[in-house]
Enzyme design. Structure first.
Site: not given
Ligand code: AP5
Ligand code: MG
Length: 219
Positions: A13, A86, A124, A157, A168
Site C-alpha cells: 500500500k 480497517r 522492509r 518498524r 496484523r
C-alpha cells in the site's frame, strides 16, 4: 473523488501510494504514518498507541475518527487513504464524512499470498525523512541505509517482529476483509495482483486511475 488503498500488511500500500503521488494530484493519508508520528511525540496517548501497535492490534475507532476529522479539516483536495478504513464501522464513517466531498470512488485491493507477506515485512526498511519504502531483498536502496529519494537514513518498524506481524495478518483477515466485501457490494473494488513487480503493479493502477478520469500531473 477519493480513493482507498487496501490490502494486508506488506501488500505494498505504502509503496504504491508513493508512486501514485508522484504522478497524480492527491493528498495522502496514511493511518499508520499518522499514528507513528503520534508515538514520536511521546505523550501519554502516544505511549498507549505505541503499545497497541507493537502488539499488531488496532487502535480505537474513536481515536481514528478524531484523526480523520482533523486531517480532512486541514486538507481539501482528493485523498488517497492508506490503512483506513480497517473495519466496517470505519468504512461507514468514511463514507459519511466524505459524502459532501466526492465520496469513495475507487478501492484498490492489493492481493498478495500470506506466505509472501511475512518475508516482505521482515526485510522492509523505510526512510526516516520522506517515508519512501525499500526492501533489502526485493527493492534495495542503491546505498546501504540511505534513501535513494532524499538521502535520509533508513529504519525498520517496531511492529515487524514475527508475532506482531502475524497478529496484523489475523486482524486483517478478521476485521479488514469484511471492508473489502462492503465496498465490493457497491462495485467500487478494483482487485490487483500484488505479487508482481512494483512497476507492473503501478502500471495497472495508473491505467485504472486514468480510466476513472484522473489526469497525471505530468501529462
Ligand atoms: P500500517 O502502517 O498501515 O501497516 P499495515 O497495514 O500493516 O501495512 P504495512 O505498512 O506493513 O504494509 P504496506 O501494505 O504499506 O506495504 P509496503 O508498501 O510497506 O498500520 C500499522 C498499525 O497501525 C496497525 O497494525 C494498527 O496498530 C495501527 N493502525 C493503522 N491504521 C489503523 C486504523 N485504521 N484503525 C486502527 N488502527 C490502525 O511494502 C512492504 C514491503 O514489501 C516493503 O519492503 C516493500 O519494499 C516490499 N514490496 C512492496 N511491493 C512489492 C512488490 N510488488 N514486490 C516485492 N516487494 C514489494
Ligand atoms: Mg504501509
Amino acid at each position: 473523488m477519493n480513493i482507498v488503498l487496501i490490502g494486508p500488511p506488506g501488500s505494498g500500500k505504502g509503496t504504491q501510494a508513493k508512486k501514485i503521488l508522484a504522478d497524480f494530484d492527491f493528498i495522502y493519508f496514511s493511518a499508520g504514518d499518522t499514528l507513528r508520528n503520534l508515538v514520536k511525540e511521546g505523550s501519554s496517548l502516544g505511549r498507549k498507541v505505541a503499545k497497541i501497535m507493537s502488539q499488531g492490534k488496532l487502535v480505537s475507532d474513536q481515536l481514528m475518527i478524531k484523526i480523520i476529522e482533523d486531517f480532512l479539516a486541514k486538507n481539501k483536495g482528493p485523498v488517497i487513504f492508506d490503512g483506513y478504513p480497517r473495519g466496517l464501522d470505519q468504512a461507514i464513517f468514511l463514507e459519511e464524512i466524505l459524502a459532501d466531498r466526492g465520496g469513495v470512488g475507487l478501492v484498490i485491493n492489493l492481493q498478495v499470498p500470506q506466505e509472501v507477506l511475512l518475508d516482505r515485512l521482515s526485510s522492509r526498511v523505510i526512510c526516516q525523512s520522506c517515508g519512501t519504502v525499500f526492501n533489502l531483498i526485493t527493492n534495495p536502496p542503491q546505498k546501504e541505509s540511505i534513501c535513494d529519494a532524499c538521502g535520509g537514513s533508513l529504519y525498520q518498524r517496531d511492529d515487524e517482529k514475527p508475532e506482531a506481524a502475524k497478529k496484523r495478518l489475523i486482524v486483517f483477515n478478521e476485521q479488514t476483509k469484511p471492508v473489502i466485501d462492503f465496498f465490493k457490494r457497491k462495485e467500487l473494488v478494483f482487485n490487483v495482483d500484488g505479487n508482481q513487480s512494483i512497476g507492473v503493479i503501478y502500471k495497472i493502477i495508473k491505467e485504472r486511475l486514468v480510466e476513472s478520469g484522473f489526469t497525471p500531473v505530468s501529462a
